[in-house]
Scaffold this motif. Structure first.
Motif, PDB file in Angstrom:
ATOM      1  N   PHE A  89       0.829  -1.205   0.000  1.00 50.22           N
ATOM      2  CA  PHE A  89       0.000   0.000   0.000  1.00 50.22           C
ATOM      3  C   PHE A  89       0.867   1.260   0.000  1.00 50.22           C
ATOM      4  N   LEU A 423      -6.229   5.455  -1.115  1.00 54.98           N
ATOM      5  CA  LEU A 423      -6.899   4.162  -1.245  1.00 54.98           C
ATOM      6  C   LEU A 423      -8.394   4.330  -1.491  1.00 54.98           C
ATOM      7  N   VAL A 428     -10.873   1.450  -2.804  1.00 56.02           N
ATOM      8  CA  VAL A 428     -10.795   0.569  -1.640  1.00 56.02           C
ATOM      9  C   VAL A 428     -11.740   1.098  -0.568  1.00 56.02           C
ATOM     10  N   GLN A 429     -12.543   0.220   0.007  1.00 53.87           N
ATOM     11  CA  GLN A 429     -13.499   0.652   1.026  1.00 53.87           C
ATOM     12  C   GLN A 429     -12.764   1.182   2.256  1.00 53.87           C
ATOM     13  N   ASP A 432     -12.040  -1.066   5.221  1.00 56.51           N
ATOM     14  CA  ASP A 432     -11.324  -2.310   4.933  1.00 56.51           C
ATOM     15  C   ASP A 432      -9.848  -2.235   5.321  1.00 56.51           C
ATOM     16  N   ARG A 450      -9.619  -8.521   0.458  1.00 54.61           N
ATOM     17  CA  ARG A 450     -10.242  -7.907  -0.722  1.00 54.61           C
ATOM     18  C   ARG A 450      -9.691  -6.501  -0.971  1.00 54.61           C
ATOM     19  N   ALA A 451      -9.313  -5.785   0.093  1.00 52.87           N
ATOM     20  CA  ALA A 451      -8.681  -4.487  -0.107  1.00 52.87           C
ATOM     21  C   ALA A 451      -7.330  -4.649  -0.792  1.00 52.87           C
ATOM     22  N   THR A 452      -6.637  -5.712  -0.444  1.00 52.30           N
ATOM     23  CA  THR A 452      -5.316  -5.948  -1.009  1.00 52.30           C
ATOM     24  C   THR A 452      -5.402  -6.290  -2.489  1.00 52.30           C
ATOM     25  N   ARG A 454      -7.783  -5.448  -4.465  1.00 55.16           N
ATOM     26  CA  ARG A 454      -8.235  -4.240  -5.167  1.00 55.16           C
ATOM     27  C   ARG A 454      -7.046  -3.317  -5.441  1.00 55.16           C
ATOM     28  N   LEU A 455      -6.162  -3.175  -4.467  1.00 55.64           N
ATOM     29  CA  LEU A 455      -4.960  -2.378  -4.666  1.00 55.64           C
ATOM     30  C   LEU A 455      -4.112  -2.956  -5.794  1.00 55.64           C
ATOM     31  N   TYR A 458      -5.666  -2.231  -9.122  1.00 57.01           N
ATOM     32  CA  TYR A 458      -5.417  -0.840  -9.506  1.00 57.01           C
ATOM     33  C   TYR A 458      -4.009  -0.684 -10.059  1.00 57.01           C
TER      34      TYR A 458
END
Length: 550
Positions: A89, A423, A428-429, A432, A450-452, A454-455, A458
């Motif tokens: 991140f 983020l 990203v929520q 999250d 799921r955040a990971t 999504r990153l 991206y």
């Protein structure tokens, strides 16, 4: 404990509350949060998680196509400690916001009243700008090259330039300033157990040799004699108390390095086996700018520049009393801020009337060193999982984009604020993830699989993706994955960031699959048994199953 599935009841033993059975009617269906169809991949993963050594661990998995289409998930919306997956991140945000070519400068200024070129009544200022690479590590990244050159060679180069200017005597001090981002050496949530070691070194805008010293302990030539302890670089900073004895070669080597916070006394005690291999530890430096000042004064004198005063650091006081959460959750308009430049405003000098300009202090010698590019630093950060480097990237983000305060920006909270807004902006929520630092060493950090993914999705769509992907460890090839995925078909096909912190582990990245496509995955585990690695082995098997199934 009864669990109802349709019309049937299944009894689950307390120690196996997470799994039961290998089919979709068993563990796949029972696992809370399992999403997606009952595929062969889902059944294989369920079977792997039935291993008695890992069945009580808390697992979270998300696997998606490069376009984000779901393939498999398990507890993907639950929060886990990311450990060094937090570096994903931080480095993505840095690439997107600061840019791959961004650099920072370390400067040396001689300020005072000069008499010709050779004498100045004043001081030498060594000022850090956030360069994490004032060390002997090879840049660009190369395998096993952490000690490619002298750990002080950049400082030595600057000292040589000062001497080459003709300066012979400084009637004053060497003063190091490392508070460009404020005087905040540790993020919240770093364990006191980590702080004495190199990986837990304090963070400063003036960081030399990763703010750590190498301690090498070698047995003496006879039993009963004190071992030999060497400190590298050889700078008079810590006082070492050597209570390590050389013991019989059949005896185990057991050594403890002890330093209390705030102390400059290292006590090393225990025993090392006769003719045994030297033991090596990396010890954090208590006050990095102070160490830099001491080292720089010594180097100046080696180059023939006499400094009559002392070597010391100057620190600022923190002024913002708001909580971390308050600061880090304030919104930012990053798109607008990218178009604005942060301008440093130098102070002005007033000459009294009548004015004798020759009597005014001035900057007579100025030397600067430019850091490697941000991309080169990101590669080092991710390949070798360097905590200090990630923290300095976070502080640089805060310094560059938080422009709404009167005091110097760049605190951990400022950096976390920028990363949080970034983020959210990329989809990203906001609930999250929680990041208190840039490296993942904070026990307060939390993130969902799921955040990971999504990153990672991206990042894959960005023009700098190929460069950033090259920063990830490669299975069986380099970085922290050099010893994992060492055989075909996965060798050279897994590009992922590892993470380990206490009883948490993570692995997230990209895998080139048997069918020819690349997929994104994030696997996180919490609460595994201490001092075990079975969960890591299962994690690797899951990656293999993902690759085989796609």
């Amino acid at each position: 404990m009864a669990v109802i599935l349709g019309l049937s009841a299944v009894w689950v033993a307390p120690l196996q509350a997470q799994t039961q059975g290998v089919g979709c009617e068993g563990s796949v269906a029972l696992k809370a949060g399992r999403g997606g169809p009952c595929t062969e991949l889902a059944q294989k993963i369920a079977g792997m998680l039935e291993d008695p050594a890992v069945t009580r661990d808390h697992w979270g998995i998300s696997v998606v196509e490069m376009d984000g289409a779901p393939i498999y998930s398990l507890n993907e919306g639950q929060l886990f400690q990311p450990a060094s997956n937090a570096k994903l991140f931080t480095t993505v945000a840095a690439m997107a916001l600061l840019g791959p070519t961004a650099t920072v400068k370390t400067t040396v200024q001689v300020n005072g009243v000069f008499t010709g070129k050779e004498y100045v009544k004043g001081s030498i200022y060594l000022v850090g700008g956030g360069d994490a690479n004032l060390s002997g590590r090879a840049v660009p990244y190369a395998l096993n090259s952490d000690e490619a050159s002298s750990p002080l060679h950049y400082l030595d180069d600057m000292a040589a330039q000062i001497a080459a200017s003709g300066l012979k005597t400084v009637d004053g001090d060497v003063i190091a300033i490392g508070d460009h981002f404020g005087n905040e050496p540790y993020p919240q949530g770093w364990s006191v157990d980590d702080l004495p070691w190199g990986y837990g070194a304090p963070v400063s805008a003036l960081s030399v040799n990763d703010n750590q010293l190498k301690l090498t302990i070698t047995p003496a030539v006879e039993v009963g004699s004190h071992a030999i302890i060497e400190v590298t670089p050889e700078i008079p900073y810590y006082t070492v108390t050597n209570d390590v004895m050389t013991v019989d070669r059949r005896s185990p080597t057991s050594i403890v390095v002890e330093r209390k916070q705030g102390s400059k006394i290292l006590r090393v005690y225990g025993g090392i086996a006769l003719k045994g291999k030297p033991e090596t530890d990396f010890i954090s430096i208590e006050d990095p700018p102070e160490f830099a000042a001491i080292a720089f004064k010594q180097l100046l004198e080696q180059h023939g520049v006499i400094v009559t005063g002392s070597a010391r650091a100057e620190h600022v006081l923190l002024e913002d009393a708001r909580s971390f959460r308050t600061i880090s959750h304030e919104p930012l308009d990053l798109a607008k801020l990218k178009t604005m430049q942060k301008v440093e405003s130098p102070g002005s000098m007033v000459c009294p009337d009548p004015c004798d300009a020759a009597s005014l202090p001035r900057t007579g010698v100025a030397v600067e060193h430019t850091s490697p590019s941000l991309l080169e630093d990101v590669v080092l950060t991710n390949k070798s999982s360097l905590n200090l480097h990630a923290e300095l990237l976070l502080r640089r983000l805060g310094s560059r984009f938080v422009l709404d305060g009167e005091s110097e920006s760049g605190s951990f909270a400022d950096g976390a604020r920028v990363v949080r807004q970034f983020l959210i902006d990329v989809g990203v929520q906001g609930d999250d993830f929680v990041f208190y630092d840039g490296s993942g060493l904070s026990s307060y950090d939390l993130v969902t699989p799921r955040a990971t993914v999504r990153l990672l999705q991206y990042a894959a769509a960005q023009p700098w993706f190929a460069d950033w992907k090259s920063s990830l460890p490669v299975g069986g090839v380099d970085g922290s994955l050099e010893g994992r995925f060492a055989k075909a078909p996965l060798k050279g096909r897994v590009f992922a960031k590892t993470g380990t912190l206490g009883e948490a582990r993570a692995l997230s990245g990209y895998v080139e699959c048997a069918g020819g496509k690349t997929v994104i995955f994030s696997i996180m585990v919490g609460n595994h048994m201490p001092q075990t690695s079975t969960d890591r082995d299962v994690m690797d098997k899951i990656v293999g199953a993902i690759a085989a199934a796609n």
